[in-house]
Design an enzyme around this catalytic site. Sequence first.
Site, mmCIF file in Angstrom:
data_model
loop_
_atom_site.group_PDB
_atom_site.id
_atom_site.type_symbol
_atom_site.label_atom_id
_atom_site.label_comp_id
_atom_site.label_asym_id
_atom_site.label_seq_id
_atom_site.Cartn_x
_atom_site.Cartn_y
_atom_site.Cartn_z
ATOM 1 N N ALA A 124 0.851 -1.196 0.000
ATOM 2 C CA ALA A 124 0.000 0.000 0.000
ATOM 3 C C ALA A 124 0.881 1.238 0.000
ATOM 4 O O ALA A 124 2.079 1.152 0.246
ATOM 5 C CB ALA A 124 -0.911 -0.006 1.228
ATOM 6 N N LYS A 125 0.319 2.357 -0.293
ATOM 7 C CA LYS A 125 1.045 3.630 -0.227
ATOM 8 C C LYS A 125 0.010 4.737 -0.142
ATOM 9 O O LYS A 125 -1.111 4.581 -0.628
ATOM 10 C CB LYS A 125 1.900 3.823 -1.484
ATOM 11 C CG LYS A 125 3.046 4.793 -1.322
ATOM 12 C CD LYS A 125 4.291 4.112 -0.785
ATOM 13 C CE LYS A 125 5.452 5.075 -0.651
ATOM 14 N NZ LYS A 125 6.696 4.376 -0.334
#
Length: 435
Positions: A124-125
């Site tokens: 994720a980011k």
Amino acid sequence: MEGQSATVQRSEADLLSYAKSTPLNPWGTYLHQIDMVKPHLGDLNRWVGTMQRPKRALIVDIPIEMDNGEIRHFEGYRVQHSLSRGPGKGGLRFHPDVSLEEVMALAAWMTIKNAAVNLPFGGAKGGIRVDPSTLSQRELEKVTRRYTSEIGLIIGPQQDIPAPDVGTNPQVMAWVMDTYSQNVGATVTGVVTGKPVHLGGSLGRTRATGLGVFAIGRVMAAANGLALDGARIALQGFGNVGGVAADRFVKAGCRVVAVQDHTGTLHNAGGIDIASLQEHVDRSGGIAGFAGADDLTLEQFWDVPSDILIPAALEGQITADRARRLSTRIVLEAANGPTVPEADEILFDRGIAVAPDVICNAGGVIVSYFEWVQDFSSFFWSEQEIYVRLEQVLIQAFDAIRELAVINGLTLRTATYLLSCRRVLTARKERGLYP
Ligand code: NAD
């Protein structure tokens, strides 16, 4: 066997020349990297669509009252590329150029990195399109807290765990932790990593990435018949990662013959005194003006003969032209994305070994994982324990990648992507589709 590996290398070269003719944005680069491994995925190709799109992407509006009374709106993102192997994990970037497409690519690279080192995380980011240097501390806190509240729908210690990235730091992580905790009515330290140590952060996090670069460098040197004692290092970036890595290489007997940062380029064929340079940088904010070396121009850095080149600053630094000129044996990609795809092919043709970023700089996320584990157990490890376990996890992962590369005649980069895709897609296949 030899014939097979020659076939594999040709098809890899074909794909690389496709990259040469196609200007790629970050998401396009990532998709190209997935294309590179498709010929090796066999039956798992049925599931490869999982890698080619994010599982979930959230865009949020962040309205803030500025110190001057003005209401401003910032755009924020949190992308969960994959949750197949565990909760999402990846940093928060505060930068004026952040876009949904960039965050999608960064999230996908976290899927690859986490799977490469076999952490029980997806990828994720997140990010906010903002220049944090233009905000007061109070405004930065408001932006962080409102953003956290908005993405609170999808983050959590079992859902998705943010961490620092460009433009964020332990203080920002403390605000994220506090905001999430206020919203759920309990102190939840494990919702975020990279926190201050007295708020559930881990010892050793600051040095982790640089130490990991050194650990990978030692293995690469041995595999390429290079003795570290007396080996020449050229280093771009003398910040958190580059400074720690340089210190470790020097302690192993290496000579740092060139250093470049945003303020200048230094050269000393006899070796730069890294401890003195660190003191100089701590005092003055950059390497410019250091007395113990000669100055070079920015471009001359790439012509300095070395045995190991460590790009530890920015993406896109090893261009095709520089790859043709480089006089080195090993490239350790400490920065994210320092080598453009066309240069990758040139380095491969010239027999220069490249340790890819997703494994070379994975020390940081490994210690983030340790932080998350420690927060859950509320039992904290010594710095020594952290470093021993960090090296174990990293080297075990790298050995598996090197073995896969040798067996299939692949570059280390393609082997890393292949191993990660196999792990993610096997998890995807075994979990099955719902409904
Ligand atoms: P940092 O901000 O501490 O240091 C960055 C260094 O790069 C500084 O020395 C700076 O002067 C130099 N630099 C900036 N612009 C430059 C330019 N135009 N030319 C030459 N040098 C330039 O950052 P860091 O934490 O050391 O991160 C370095 C790289 O490693 C980044 O690509 C980052 O994404 C990557 N990385 C860092 C971590 C981590 O744990 N810090 C983890 C994974 C990847």
